[in-house]
Scaffold this active site. Sequence first.
Site, PDB file in Angstrom:
ATOM      1  N   GLU A 127       8.436   3.488  14.231  1.00  0.00           N
ATOM      2  CA  GLU A 127       9.225   3.890  13.064  1.00  0.00           C
ATOM      3  C   GLU A 127       9.169   5.410  12.935  1.00  0.00           C
ATOM      4  OE1 GLU A 127       7.801   1.454   9.729  1.00  0.00           O
ATOM      5  OE2 GLU A 127       9.373   0.025  10.226  1.00  0.00           O
ATOM      6  N   GLU A 176       4.850  -3.572  12.342  1.00  0.00           N
ATOM      7  CA  GLU A 176       3.856  -2.522  12.046  1.00  0.00           C
ATOM      8  C   GLU A 176       2.689  -3.241  11.383  1.00  0.00           C
ATOM      9  OE1 GLU A 176       4.005   0.580  12.892  1.00  0.00           O
ATOM     10  OE2 GLU A 176       6.099   0.787  13.464  1.00  0.00           O
ATOM     11  N   ASN A 204       0.810  -1.234   0.000  1.00  0.00           N
ATOM     12  CA  ASN A 204       0.000   0.000   0.000  1.00  0.00           C
ATOM     13  C   ASN A 204       0.838   1.277   0.000  1.00  0.00           C
ATOM     14  OD1 ASN A 204       0.715  -0.466   2.653  1.00  0.00           O
ATOM     15  ND2 ASN A 204      -1.282   0.060   3.498  1.00  0.00           N
TER      16      ASN A 204
HETATM   17  P1  NAP Z   1       0.470  -9.041   4.137  1.00  0.00           P
HETATM   18  O1  NAP Z   1      -0.327  -9.969   3.351  1.00  0.00           O
HETATM   19  O2  NAP Z   1       0.719  -9.344   5.565  1.00  0.00           O
HETATM   20  O3  NAP Z   1       1.840  -8.865   3.361  1.00  0.00           O
HETATM   21  C1  NAP Z   1       2.857  -7.997   3.799  1.00  0.00           C
HETATM   22  C2  NAP Z   1       4.180  -8.511   3.298  1.00  0.00           C
HETATM   23  O4  NAP Z   1       4.428  -9.782   3.867  1.00  0.00           O
HETATM   24  C3  NAP Z   1       4.238  -8.697   1.782  1.00  0.00           C
HETATM   25  O5  NAP Z   1       5.553  -8.417   1.340  1.00  0.00           O
HETATM   26  C4  NAP Z   1       3.938 -10.180   1.641  1.00  0.00           C
HETATM   27  O6  NAP Z   1       4.484 -10.722   0.472  1.00  0.00           O
HETATM   28  C5  NAP Z   1       4.670 -10.734   2.841  1.00  0.00           C
HETATM   29  N1  NAP Z   1       4.203 -12.034   3.284  1.00  0.00           N
HETATM   30  C6  NAP Z   1       2.977 -12.571   3.177  1.00  0.00           C
HETATM   31  N2  NAP Z   1       2.968 -13.815   3.720  1.00  0.00           N
HETATM   32  C7  NAP Z   1       4.223 -14.037   4.182  1.00  0.00           C
HETATM   33  C8  NAP Z   1       4.842 -15.140   4.836  1.00  0.00           C
HETATM   34  N3  NAP Z   1       4.173 -16.239   5.148  1.00  0.00           N
HETATM   35  N4  NAP Z   1       6.155 -15.042   5.151  1.00  0.00           N
HETATM   36  C9  NAP Z   1       6.850 -13.931   4.851  1.00  0.00           C
HETATM   37  N5  NAP Z   1       6.317 -12.862   4.232  1.00  0.00           N
HETATM   38  C10 NAP Z   1       5.011 -12.916   3.901  1.00  0.00           C
HETATM   39  O7  NAP Z   1      -0.156  -7.566   4.129  1.00  0.00           O
HETATM   40  P2  NAP Z   1      -0.556  -6.715   2.855  1.00  0.00           P
HETATM   41  O8  NAP Z   1      -1.859  -7.216   2.375  1.00  0.00           O
HETATM   42  O9  NAP Z   1       0.553  -6.590   1.907  1.00  0.00           O
HETATM   43  O10 NAP Z   1      -0.712  -5.266   3.516  1.00  0.00           O
HETATM   44  C11 NAP Z   1      -1.851  -4.855   4.138  1.00  0.00           C
HETATM   45  C12 NAP Z   1      -1.707  -4.958   5.648  1.00  0.00           C
HETATM   46  O11 NAP Z   1      -0.563  -4.206   6.064  1.00  0.00           O
HETATM   47  C13 NAP Z   1      -2.874  -4.331   6.352  1.00  0.00           C
HETATM   48  O12 NAP Z   1      -3.240  -5.132   7.435  1.00  0.00           O
HETATM   49  C14 NAP Z   1      -2.308  -3.001   6.853  1.00  0.00           C
HETATM   50  O13 NAP Z   1      -2.975  -2.481   7.958  1.00  0.00           O
HETATM   51  C15 NAP Z   1      -0.904  -3.367   7.154  1.00  0.00           C
HETATM   52  N6  NAP Z   1      -0.045  -2.175   7.159  1.00  0.00           N
HETATM   53  C16 NAP Z   1       0.424  -1.744   8.356  1.00  0.00           C
HETATM   54  C17 NAP Z   1       1.205  -0.600   8.395  1.00  0.00           C
HETATM   55  C18 NAP Z   1       1.717  -0.081   9.702  1.00  0.00           C
HETATM   56  O14 NAP Z   1       2.588   0.772   9.666  1.00  0.00           O
HETATM   57  N7  NAP Z   1       1.225  -0.562  10.843  1.00  0.00           N
HETATM   58  C19 NAP Z   1       1.516   0.084   7.228  1.00  0.00           C
HETATM   59  C20 NAP Z   1       1.015  -0.400   6.014  1.00  0.00           C
HETATM   60  C21 NAP Z   1       0.237  -1.552   6.011  1.00  0.00           C
HETATM   61  P3  NAP Z   1       3.644 -10.968  -0.893  1.00  0.00           P
HETATM   62  O15 NAP Z   1       2.381 -10.216  -0.774  1.00  0.00           O
HETATM   63  O16 NAP Z   1       4.555 -10.444  -1.915  1.00  0.00           O
HETATM   64  O17 NAP Z   1       3.475 -12.434  -0.964  1.00  0.00           O
END
Ligand code: NAP
Length: 484
Positions: free
Chosen positions: A461, A255, A157
Amino acid sequence: MFPKNSSLLKSTALIGSDWRAAQDGATISVHNPSTCEHLGDVPKMGAIEAKEAVDAASAALPAWRKQTAKARSAILYKWYQLLLTNSEELAKIMTAEQGKPLAEARGEVAYGASFLQWFAEEAKRGGGEIIPAVKDNTQVRVTREAAGVAAMITPWNFPIAMITRKLGPALACGCTAVIKPANLTPLSALAVIELGKQAGVPDGVINIITGDSNAIGNVWCADDRVRVLSFTGSTEVGAKLAALCAPTVKKLALELGGNAPFIVFEDADLALAAKQAILSKFRNAGQTCVCANRFYVQSSVYDEFLSLFKNEIAALQVGDGFAEGTTIGPLINQAAVEKAAAHVADARAKGATVLFGGERLEGHFFQPTLLADMQEDMLPSCEETFAPIAPVYRFDSEYEAIARANATPFGLAAYFCSRDLGRVMRVSAALEAGIIGVNEGIISTEVAPFGGVKQSGLGREGAQQGMDEYSEIKYTLIGYAGSA
Ligand code: NAP
């Protein structure tokens, strides 16, 4: 439009000094979520390359951590400047692969660059302290040292800012890094690292690979040489990675997801509240971790606020991120559209009223949506919606608003609008969140510590606190041997 001839566009990943393909040649396709156009391919790497990346980061660590803080600072500053000079190209790559409106993409490049500038400055201020000793002829010295190799896994995002927010402090502290960006938005990430190389980041200090997240994450979490895991993404994946890191007892910076409340009290400036609600809810089509997810509005101003909010929502313009005037781009993929539709359907079935929007559009687009008469058993109440959907609940007392706002396992951001000073102080203290916005819907800045409580994460962060995640504190007791 997508700058397809840009020298910043990469189809290889960086390990040590080499931009490389996957060892078996496998690739992942990258698409524009707005048009489905094929934008390029990046390597589909796995466990082998994940280990090689850690080998390279470990080899580069001794020299990088020995560099003077001033030298590390100069490289970060140069990198910051390169992001600004290449802002337009980076923004176009981001809009093409992520979908956000070009103006927002430009804003993210500036925001992402600000972390490199901030930590270029912080790099020089990481000294230590001398504490008055309790014994004669001794000194208690406290210093900060680089934690070691840091592994970083980032989401789609904010494909640039979520990387620089980690790399800025890591490099400032003297850590080296291995990074896995989201496979949905790798082009922005690779372009930023290419600029890091141009700024003079030495070989091996930053390694970035794309590919099988699961395999890469497993290797990095299990490797004892990796001393920090910094993850931004969902709580589900973050918790899984934290468990994988337990046997090697790494520092964890997580995060994670949010479920932010936005409370409008009867003493609020309602027009301002409606404008801030728009900023908080609809940026990036509702796909931010700090997005307001639930709007609580006091009964006495409920109808008036809804009318103001609805007018603001009606002015939003859905469209391709490159089109003039677009304020809401596409959702990232079909699964995100399905989730948005399911949230609206569930709320509707349980008695919510759709005051605006509510429908999916062609492709990955979804109408900005206003739901009223919401109740706690409806899906948007308990899950992060991550879409342009604003659910509104009615409340009567301050006590009730706080209790309902806090009734979630998440605690990233929370917002409220009020002009009563006593209430501002009481409610700020009572809300269980790491970040509070009072009469403000946009809270992210490099100068303030960003992070959550409860299941929204660990660590901070940005700001001075951002350095803590990548440094270890060493206490040295020095006895003055010998005599005068
Ligand atoms: P996600 O599905 O958890 O993925 C985040 C990252 O983790 C991606 O690079 C993904 O890779 C990787 N990933 C997924 N499964 C993994 C595994 N089993 N082992 C290692 N890495 C793995 O989250 P998203 O859908 O990308 O992002 C949305 C989420 O991020 C929301 O919940 C949002 O609230 C959160 N977010 C939090 C913050 C904060 O600062 N707190 C900021 C932005 C977003 P691939 O997708 O490439 O497979």
